[in-house]
Design an enzyme around this catalytic site. Structure first.
Site, PDB file in Angstrom:
ATOM      1  N   CYS A   4      35.931  32.216  43.695  1.00 21.55           N
ATOM      2  CA  CYS A   4      37.376  32.221  43.426  1.00 21.55           C
ATOM      3  C   CYS A   4      37.922  33.650  43.518  1.00 21.55           C
ATOM      4  CB  CYS A   4      37.644  31.637  42.039  1.00 21.55           C
ATOM      5  SG  CYS A   4      39.338  31.867  41.476  1.00 21.55           S
ATOM      6  N   CYS A   7      39.167  35.032  40.130  1.00 22.67           N
ATOM      7  CA  CYS A   7      38.046  35.348  39.244  1.00 22.67           C
ATOM      8  C   CYS A   7      37.415  36.678  39.652  1.00 22.67           C
ATOM      9  CB  CYS A   7      37.000  34.233  39.267  1.00 22.67           C
ATOM     10  SG  CYS A   7      37.421  32.792  38.250  1.00 22.67           S
ATOM     11  N   ASP A  30      51.304  41.147  42.819  1.00 21.38           N
ATOM     12  CA  ASP A  30      51.052  40.327  44.000  1.00 21.38           C
ATOM     13  C   ASP A  30      50.912  41.239  45.216  1.00 21.38           C
ATOM     14  OD1 ASP A  30      51.747  37.066  44.706  1.00 21.38           O
ATOM     15  OD2 ASP A  30      51.663  38.498  46.373  1.00 21.38           O
ATOM     16  N   HIS A  46      38.581  30.352  34.267  1.00 16.53           N
ATOM     17  CA  HIS A  46      38.978  29.659  35.496  1.00 16.53           C
ATOM     18  C   HIS A  46      39.483  28.255  35.203  1.00 16.53           C
ATOM     19  CE1 HIS A  46      39.021  28.662  39.784  1.00 16.53           C
ATOM     20  NE2 HIS A  46      38.724  27.457  39.347  1.00 16.53           N
ATOM     21  N   ASN A  84      53.016  27.403  41.140  1.00 16.78           N
ATOM     22  CA  ASN A  84      52.843  26.416  42.192  1.00 16.78           C
ATOM     23  C   ASN A  84      51.609  25.576  41.895  1.00 16.78           C
ATOM     24  OD1 ASN A  84      55.070  27.459  43.607  1.00 16.78           O
ATOM     25  ND2 ASN A  84      53.795  28.999  44.606  1.00 16.78           N
ATOM     26  N   HIS A  95      43.335  29.043  41.307  1.00 17.27           N
ATOM     27  CA  HIS A  95      43.097  29.545  39.944  1.00 17.27           C
ATOM     28  C   HIS A  95      44.500  29.643  39.343  1.00 17.27           C
ATOM     29  CE1 HIS A  95      40.843  32.459  37.094  1.00 17.27           C
ATOM     30  NE2 HIS A  95      42.094  32.367  36.627  1.00 17.27           N
ATOM     31  N   HIS A  97      47.915  30.404  38.107  1.00 15.23           N
ATOM     32  CA  HIS A  97      48.649  31.669  38.043  1.00 15.23           C
ATOM     33  C   HIS A  97      50.131  31.404  37.915  1.00 15.23           C
ATOM     34  CE1 HIS A  97      48.051  30.526  42.268  1.00 15.23           C
ATOM     35  NE2 HIS A  97      49.236  31.089  42.535  1.00 15.23           N
ATOM     36  N   HIS A  99      53.722  33.205  38.655  1.00 13.31           N
ATOM     37  CA  HIS A  99      54.423  34.306  39.309  1.00 13.31           C
ATOM     38  C   HIS A  99      55.565  34.748  38.393  1.00 13.31           C
ATOM     39  CE1 HIS A  99      52.931  33.449  43.539  1.00 13.31           C
ATOM     40  NE2 HIS A  99      52.704  32.281  42.988  1.00 13.31           N
TER      41      HIS A  99
HETATM   42  P1  5GP Z   1      50.382  30.687  45.396  1.00 15.96           P
HETATM   43  O1  5GP Z   1      50.853  30.567  46.804  1.00 15.96           O
HETATM   44  O2  5GP Z   1      49.012  30.083  45.208  1.00 15.96           O
HETATM   45  O3  5GP Z   1      51.361  30.229  44.368  1.00 15.96           O
HETATM   46  O4  5GP Z   1      50.261  32.244  45.119  1.00 15.96           O
HETATM   47  C1  5GP Z   1      49.165  33.017  45.488  1.00 15.96           C
HETATM   48  C2  5GP Z   1      49.642  34.443  45.526  1.00 15.96           C
HETATM   49  O5  5GP Z   1      48.505  35.272  45.558  1.00 15.96           O
HETATM   50  C3  5GP Z   1      50.497  34.784  46.744  1.00 15.96           C
HETATM   51  O6  5GP Z   1      51.788  35.200  46.324  1.00 15.96           O
HETATM   52  C4  5GP Z   1      49.705  35.892  47.428  1.00 15.96           C
HETATM   53  O7  5GP Z   1      50.533  36.906  47.950  1.00 15.96           O
HETATM   54  C5  5GP Z   1      48.816  36.402  46.315  1.00 15.96           C
HETATM   55  N1  5GP Z   1      47.547  36.946  46.781  1.00 15.96           N
HETATM   56  C6  5GP Z   1      46.707  36.390  47.700  1.00 15.96           C
HETATM   57  N2  5GP Z   1      45.617  37.154  47.858  1.00 15.96           N
HETATM   58  C7  5GP Z   1      45.770  38.225  47.007  1.00 15.96           C
HETATM   59  C8  5GP Z   1      44.960  39.360  46.713  1.00 15.96           C
HETATM   60  O8  5GP Z   1      43.859  39.567  47.261  1.00 15.96           O
HETATM   61  N3  5GP Z   1      45.436  40.239  45.794  1.00 15.96           N
HETATM   62  C9  5GP Z   1      46.637  40.047  45.175  1.00 15.96           C
HETATM   63  N4  5GP Z   1      47.023  40.994  44.298  1.00 15.96           N
HETATM   64  N5  5GP Z   1      47.414  38.994  45.424  1.00 15.96           N
HETATM   65  C10 5GP Z   1      46.994  38.085  46.325  1.00 15.96           C
HETATM   66 ZN    ZN Z   2      39.041  31.534  39.255  1.00 15.81          ZN
END
Ligand code: 5GP
Ligand code: ZN
Length: 111
Positions: A4, A7, A30, A46, A84, A95, A97, A99
């Site tokens: 993950c 993680c 992000d 997790h 999301n 995992h 999260h 925003h």
């Molecule tokens: P989701 O689309 O799952 O709601 O959000 C995932 C978020 O993780 C996205 O906004 C993406 O930019 C962010 N993200 C993806 N990979 C990484 C990473 O390696 N480091 C950081 N800091 N953010 C990441």
């Molecule tokens: Zn995780």
């Protein structure tokens, strides 16, 4: 969870721009910010998404949101929190999260 991404960031195996940490919650910027303030707030334990979130974790995330919003200077101007979930929610990292977005007036449309 070994494969993950978040993680690994929590464990320090992949660098993350950390903005907050306590025993239950970890928060980092992000990598592809959608607003001047764009922080991802995650439980250290997790869990895939809100469907797996227990009340204690939800409370810890809420407390962290409040603290980070104040620290980032957006508590008074306002901000948005989004989590999301699943395919139609466009969740790309499995995992849980949240925003936290702010630092400018955000569009009214959400989807
Ligand atoms: P989701 O689309 O799952 O709601 O959000 C995932 C978020 O993780 C996205 O906004 C993406 O930019 C962010 N993200 C993806 N990979 C990484 C990473 O390696 N480091 C950081 N800091 N953010 C990441
Ligand atoms: Zn995780």
């Amino acid at each position: 969870m070994s494969d993950c991404l978040f993680c690994k960031i929590i464990a320090g195996e992949i660098p993350g721009n950390v903005v907050f940490e306590n025993d239950k919650v970890f928060a980092f910027r992000d990598i592809n910010p959608q607003a001047p303030v764009h922080v991802l707030i995650v439980p250290k334990k997790h869990m895939a998404n809100v469907l797996e979130c227990d009340g204690e974790t939800a409370a810890a995330l809420t407390d962290a949101i409040r603290e980070i919003a104040a620290k980032e200077g957006v508590a008074e101007s306002g901000f948005r929190v989004i989590s999301n979930c699943g395919h139609d929610g466009a969740q790309s990292v499995n995992h849980l999260h949240v925003h936290l977005l702010g630092g400018r007036a955000l569009p009214e449309r959400m989807g």
